[in-house]
Write an enzyme that holds these catalytic residues in place. Sequence first.
Site, short mmCIF file in Angstrom:
data_model
loop_
_atom_site.label_atom_id
_atom_site.label_comp_id
_atom_site.label_asym_id
_atom_site.label_seq_id
_atom_site.Cartn_x
_atom_site.Cartn_y
_atom_site.Cartn_z
CG ASN A 154 37.52 -4.96 -13.50
OD1 ASN A 154 37.20 -5.90 -12.79
ND2 ASN A 154 38.39 -4.05 -13.14
CD GLU A 251 42.95 -6.70 -3.71
OE1 GLU A 251 43.14 -5.53 -4.11
OE2 GLU A 251 43.82 -7.37 -3.16
CB CYS A 285 40.63 -1.52 -9.35
SG CYS A 285 41.80 -2.87 -9.53
CD GLU A 459 42.47 -10.61 -4.86
OE1 GLU A 459 42.42 -9.89 -5.87
OE2 GLU A 459 41.62 -11.47 -4.58
P1 NDP Z 1 30.44 -3.32 -7.05
O1 NDP Z 1 31.03 -2.87 -5.78
O2 NDP Z 1 29.20 -2.69 -7.53
O3 NDP Z 1 30.15 -4.89 -7.00
C1 NDP Z 1 31.16 -5.83 -6.68
C2 NDP Z 1 30.50 -7.18 -6.39
O4 NDP Z 1 29.85 -7.13 -5.12
C3 NDP Z 1 29.44 -7.57 -7.40
O5 NDP Z 1 29.51 -8.96 -7.61
C4 NDP Z 1 28.17 -7.17 -6.69
O6 NDP Z 1 27.05 -7.86 -7.18
C5 NDP Z 1 28.50 -7.55 -5.27
N1 NDP Z 1 27.69 -6.88 -4.26
C6 NDP Z 1 27.05 -5.69 -4.32
N2 NDP Z 1 26.45 -5.39 -3.15
C7 NDP Z 1 26.72 -6.41 -2.30
C8 NDP Z 1 26.38 -6.70 -0.94
N3 NDP Z 1 25.65 -5.86 -0.21
N4 NDP Z 1 26.83 -7.86 -0.39
C9 NDP Z 1 27.59 -8.71 -1.12
N5 NDP Z 1 27.94 -8.49 -2.41
C10 NDP Z 1 27.51 -7.36 -3.00
O7 NDP Z 1 31.63 -3.18 -8.11
P2 NDP Z 1 31.58 -3.29 -9.69
O8 NDP Z 1 31.17 -4.66 -10.08
O9 NDP Z 1 30.84 -2.12 -10.21
O10 NDP Z 1 33.13 -3.15 -10.04
C11 NDP Z 1 33.79 -1.94 -10.13
C12 NDP Z 1 34.53 -1.63 -8.84
O11 NDP Z 1 35.42 -2.68 -8.51
C13 NDP Z 1 35.40 -0.40 -8.96
O12 NDP Z 1 35.28 0.41 -7.82
C14 NDP Z 1 36.79 -0.97 -9.05
O13 NDP Z 1 37.79 -0.08 -8.65
C15 NDP Z 1 36.70 -2.17 -8.20
N6 NDP Z 1 37.74 -3.12 -8.56
C16 NDP Z 1 38.77 -3.32 -7.68
C17 NDP Z 1 39.81 -4.16 -8.02
C18 NDP Z 1 40.92 -4.43 -7.07
O14 NDP Z 1 41.55 -5.48 -7.18
N7 NDP Z 1 41.23 -3.56 -6.12
C19 NDP Z 1 39.85 -4.84 -9.32
C20 NDP Z 1 38.70 -4.60 -10.14
C21 NDP Z 1 37.69 -3.74 -9.76
P3 NDP Z 1 26.21 -7.26 -8.41
O15 NDP Z 1 27.06 -6.27 -9.14
O16 NDP Z 1 25.92 -8.45 -9.24
O17 NDP Z 1 25.02 -6.62 -7.81
#
Ligand code: NDP
Length: 485
Positions: A154, A251, A285, A459
């Site tokens: 995002n 996060e 998020c 953060e």
């Molecule tokens: P995901 O949890 O699907 O993915 C996050 C990242 O982790 C991606 O780069 C993903 O790679 C990677 N990833 C996935 N599986 C693994 C693994 N087993 N080991 C290491 N890395 C892995 O989240 P989204 O990208 O769908 O983002 C949305 C989510 O993020 C929502 O739940 C949102 O609330 C949260 N979020 C939290 C924030 C905060 O600061 N608290 C801010 C913004 C979002 P890939 O997707 O390329 O497979």
Amino acid sequence: MTHPAQPKASHFINGEYVEDTAGTPIPVIYAATGEQIATVHAATPAIVEQALSTAKAAQKAWAKMTGTERGRILRRAADIMRERNHDLSVLETYDTGKPLQETLVADATSGADALEYFGGLAASLTGEHIPLGEDWVYTKREALGLCVGIGAWNYPTQIACWKGAPALACGNSMVFKPSETTPLCALKVAEILIEAGAPAGVFNVVQGMGEVGGALVTDPRVDKVSLTGSVPTGKKVYAAAAEGMKHVTMELGGKSPLIIFDDADIDNAVGGAINGNFYSSGQVCSNGTRVFVQKGIKEKFLARLAERTGNAILGDPMDEATSFGPMVTENQMNIVLGYIEKGKEEGARLICGGKRADMDGYFIEPTVFADVTDDMTIAREEIFGPVMSVLDFDTEEEVVARANDTEFGLSAGVFTKDFTRAHRVIGNLEAGSCFINSYNDAPVEAPFGGVKASGVGRENSKEAIKHFSQVKSVYVRMGDVEAAF
Ligand code: NDP
């Protein structure tokens, strides 16, 4: 013709763009049109190895530079980002689909704030002198070493900077993996850091899906993992990091409450609910997606909310008049549409929106449901789209208990003119980032992060320094050593 969003190569390692076309191709789709604008390749094991060994090798010399020198480089990078804000914002819009109206003020600018803020702190990271009679202890705040950053889709520029800036300020190096959905912006952050004078190898970017993230997290050379992502991914990454006894920052997601008392200024409360649900088309998020409205003002609140939501301008995200963009991918759009159907099936009252917009791209109309009850799926699960659930309440005690009845604990907000009540309610809410008569502000000066399943660590602010450094204590004896024999 090559699209302007196409990067020179997929990865950025040791100060330069690197390609390995043997990696799985990852198409970059512009969410506003569905058109493919670029391709990158997932990192092969050779690329992952190159990034990790480079970052490992570069870290020690970087940590040995003075904080003033490191800080100067970060602040120079901040200046470059601000000078290029327009181009970087256009790229952010291509990467995510978010409207330029937002990206011009929320992405490269926020990244620049982090680089400037942590650049400013870098020279102030000192230890303590602890006198013990003639002897004394001194402490040193040291870097952790090699850090891995993994981002969600995002805020690709902001996330790279929110992780990279404090990591580098403390003398760490970083390998950053953006979400496969938005691979473009972090490459620019890496490029700008080099241009600002960062030594090659201190900030590297590799592309890939979860398996590349997994390879980074489990590598024994890695000292810390900072993830922004969903709770299920967070649990997996936290467990993998624990296996290697690595530091973590998590996060994660949320289902945050926004509580509106009947003495609140209605227009401000409606503004807070709009900012907390429809900014970035709801893909935030910390969003306050459970909007609890005290019964006395419910219909008035809903009427004003529907009226103002009707003013959202859906359209070409590159047109600065557009105030509401598409979902990041077709898949995310379908997930959100599925939740909207669930809301209808489970008996929530649709106030506005409720369907895909009749236009190209992955647009969903900003959607408001009223009469939502605590047990409905739309009130329990993180939707990550423009779907606001309005729930009624009678008393403060009741609403606090209901607001806390969730596994999440990222954010919470309260609107009321009674400040005693505002502070009392916030004091009783289980959340890390809270708001009184506002919603979703995220200045770099303030700690940001969640409690419960929403995360570990913080953060931004001086708190982030604690999560990217460790303390060494050194006992100094001035006299002779006494021993039993
Ligand atoms: P995901 O949890 O699907 O993915 C996050 C990242 O982790 C991606 O780069 C993903 O790679 C990677 N990833 C996935 N599986 C693994 C693994 N087993 N080991 C290491 N890395 C892995 O989240 P989204 O990208 O769908 O983002 C949305 C989510 O993020 C929502 O739940 C949102 O609330 C949260 N979020 C939290 C924030 C905060 O600061 N608290 C801010 C913004 C979002 P890939 O997707 O390329 O497979």
